[in-house]
Design an enzyme around this catalytic site. Structure first.
Site, short mmCIF file in Angstrom:
data_model
loop_
_atom_site.label_atom_id
_atom_site.label_comp_id
_atom_site.label_asym_id
_atom_site.label_seq_id
_atom_site.Cartn_x
_atom_site.Cartn_y
_atom_site.Cartn_z
N ASN A 29 -15.55 -0.33 -9.98
CA ASN A 29 -14.05 -0.29 -10.71
C ASN A 29 -13.92 -1.81 -11.38
O ASN A 29 -13.87 -2.66 -10.97
CB ASN A 29 -13.03 -0.38 -9.62
N LYS A 31 -11.73 -2.76 -13.24
CA LYS A 31 -10.18 -3.40 -13.32
C LYS A 31 -10.14 -4.06 -14.63
O LYS A 31 -10.63 -3.47 -15.71
CB LYS A 31 -9.85 -4.50 -12.54
N HIS A 114 -4.65 3.47 -6.67
CA HIS A 114 -5.41 2.16 -6.34
C HIS A 114 -4.32 1.28 -5.74
O HIS A 114 -3.10 1.33 -6.30
CB HIS A 114 -6.29 1.51 -7.31
N GLU A 116 -3.55 -1.71 -5.99
CA GLU A 116 -2.84 -2.48 -7.11
C GLU A 116 -1.84 -1.71 -8.11
O GLU A 116 -0.95 -2.17 -8.30
CB GLU A 116 -4.00 -3.22 -8.01
N GLU A 186 -9.50 1.98 1.26
CA GLU A 186 -9.70 0.84 0.88
C GLU A 186 -8.27 0.09 1.51
O GLU A 186 -7.34 -0.32 1.22
CB GLU A 186 -9.28 0.78 -0.56
N GLY A 192 -10.77 -7.78 -2.83
CA GLY A 192 -10.99 -8.82 -3.49
C GLY A 192 -10.68 -10.25 -2.93
O GLY A 192 -10.45 -11.15 -3.29
N SER A 232 -14.36 -5.53 -0.86
CA SER A 232 -15.51 -6.55 -0.88
C SER A 232 -16.66 -5.98 -0.55
O SER A 232 -17.57 -7.00 0.17
CB SER A 232 -14.93 -7.63 0.04
N GLY A 254 -15.23 -6.28 -7.70
CA GLY A 254 -16.07 -7.73 -7.88
C GLY A 254 -17.57 -7.65 -8.25
O GLY A 254 -18.07 -7.80 -9.12
C1 PEP Z 1 -11.34 -2.38 -5.66
O1 PEP Z 1 -10.92 -2.68 -6.85
O2 PEP Z 1 -11.34 -1.11 -5.63
C2 PEP Z 1 -12.12 -3.03 -4.81
C3 PEP Z 1 -12.76 -2.56 -3.55
O3 PEP Z 1 -12.39 -4.44 -4.95
P1 PEP Z 1 -13.36 -5.55 -4.51
O4 PEP Z 1 -14.70 -4.97 -4.27
O5 PEP Z 1 -13.42 -6.77 -5.14
O6 PEP Z 1 -12.69 -5.78 -2.98
#
Ligand code: PEP
Length: 272
Positions: A29, A31, A114, A116, A186, A192, A232, A254
């Site tokens: 992803n 973003k 998500h 966010e 998640e 993040g 992460s 990320g």
């Molecule tokens: C995500 O954007 O769904 C995510 C898990 O981000 P990260 O891997 O950066 O924590």
């Protein structure tokens, strides 16, 4: 070689064999990141890379770059998708993206709900359920994201919250359509932040979610729904997380932005 060293070598071999046998769904992803040039160089970088037969790889870029994905990945096994959709056909919905448009560019997946989107854009379970239904009706696989924040985790009521997110998120589709859905667990406190849930925490929650799915929708359907972990994930922690029970793959933010890192994760999941 010392006895303990031999044990470590054997253990590593067994782990790699186990990973080699299992197929994972790996979703990157992006973003709201990357310039056009960076996208081109990422796509060039992975163009000749063999992701292997068993893993399914999906990259989810910002919408303006979808044309590059269509252009570059037309003959590739790497799939791509969108980070959000609006659950209506074309019309007066300024700033939104329809499933028709996503289909037009060859998208196969859509990230729905998500954290966010839930927190920054106030998306609720009802709205999310409409998006899930619209995806299924338009042959795009929704990746329904669920997860608790730190406070909910500490209050110990997070499992009920996860159940509500799943039940309501899937409430507008038929049980016969559940095989077209992916769920991504998640935990918000791990997204993040660099703070990953431990393999034990992931396993415990995934087993809990899997049990709910099989109790609620029947064992055939409930066992069939891919259950991803996100938060992460990186090359250092992915192997241990992949060995956790009921983990079918990963939603990666990320660490999916850098082609080398993304390939490294895939190598590890291929048992290399
Ligand atoms: C995500 O954007 O769904 C995510 C898990 O981000 P990260 O891997 O950066 O924590």
């Amino acid at each position: 070689m010392e006895r303990n060293d031999i044990k470590t070598v054997i253990r590593n071999e067994i782990v790699n064999c186990l990973l080699e046998l299992q197929g994972f769904l790996v979703v990157g992803n992006w973003k709201m990141n990357k310039t056009k040039q960076e996208v081109k160089s990422f796509l060039n970088d992975i163009a000749s890379y063999d992701f292997g037969e068993k893993n399914t790889i999906v990259i989810v870029p910002p919408n303006p770059y979808l044309y590059l994905f269509e252009e570059k990945l037309r003959y590739s096994k790497v799939l791509y998708g969108v980070q959000n959709i609006y659950p209506k056909g074309n019309g007066a919905f300024t700033g939104e993206l329809s499933l028709e448009m996503a289909n037009d560019f060859g998208c196969k997946y859509a990230i729905i709900g998500h954290s966010e989107r839930r927190t920054i854009f106030s998306e609720c379970n009802v709205f999310i359920s409409k998006k899930v239904r619209a995806c299924v009706q338009n042959q795009i696989k929704p990746i329904l994201c669920i997860g608790e924040n730190l406070e909910e985790r500490k209050n110990d009521n997070y499992k009920q919250l996860l159940i509500n997110q799943i039940k309501e998120g899937l409430s507008r589709i038929d049980v016969s359509e559940l095989s077209k859905v992916v769920i991504a667990y998640e935990p918000i406190w791990a997204i993040g932040t660099g703070e990953t849930a431990t393999p034990d925490q992931v396993e415990e929650t995934h087993i809990f979610i899997r049990k709910f799915l099989t109790d609620e929708y029947g064992s055939d359907v409930g066992n069939d729904i891919p259950l991803l972990y996100g938060g992460s994930v990186n090359p250092t922690n992915v192997k241990k997380l992949a060995l956790a029970q009921s983990v079918s793959g990963f939603l990666i933010g990320g660490a999916s932005l850098n082609a080398q890192t993304f390939k490294e994760i895939n190598n590890i999941l291929n048992g290399n």
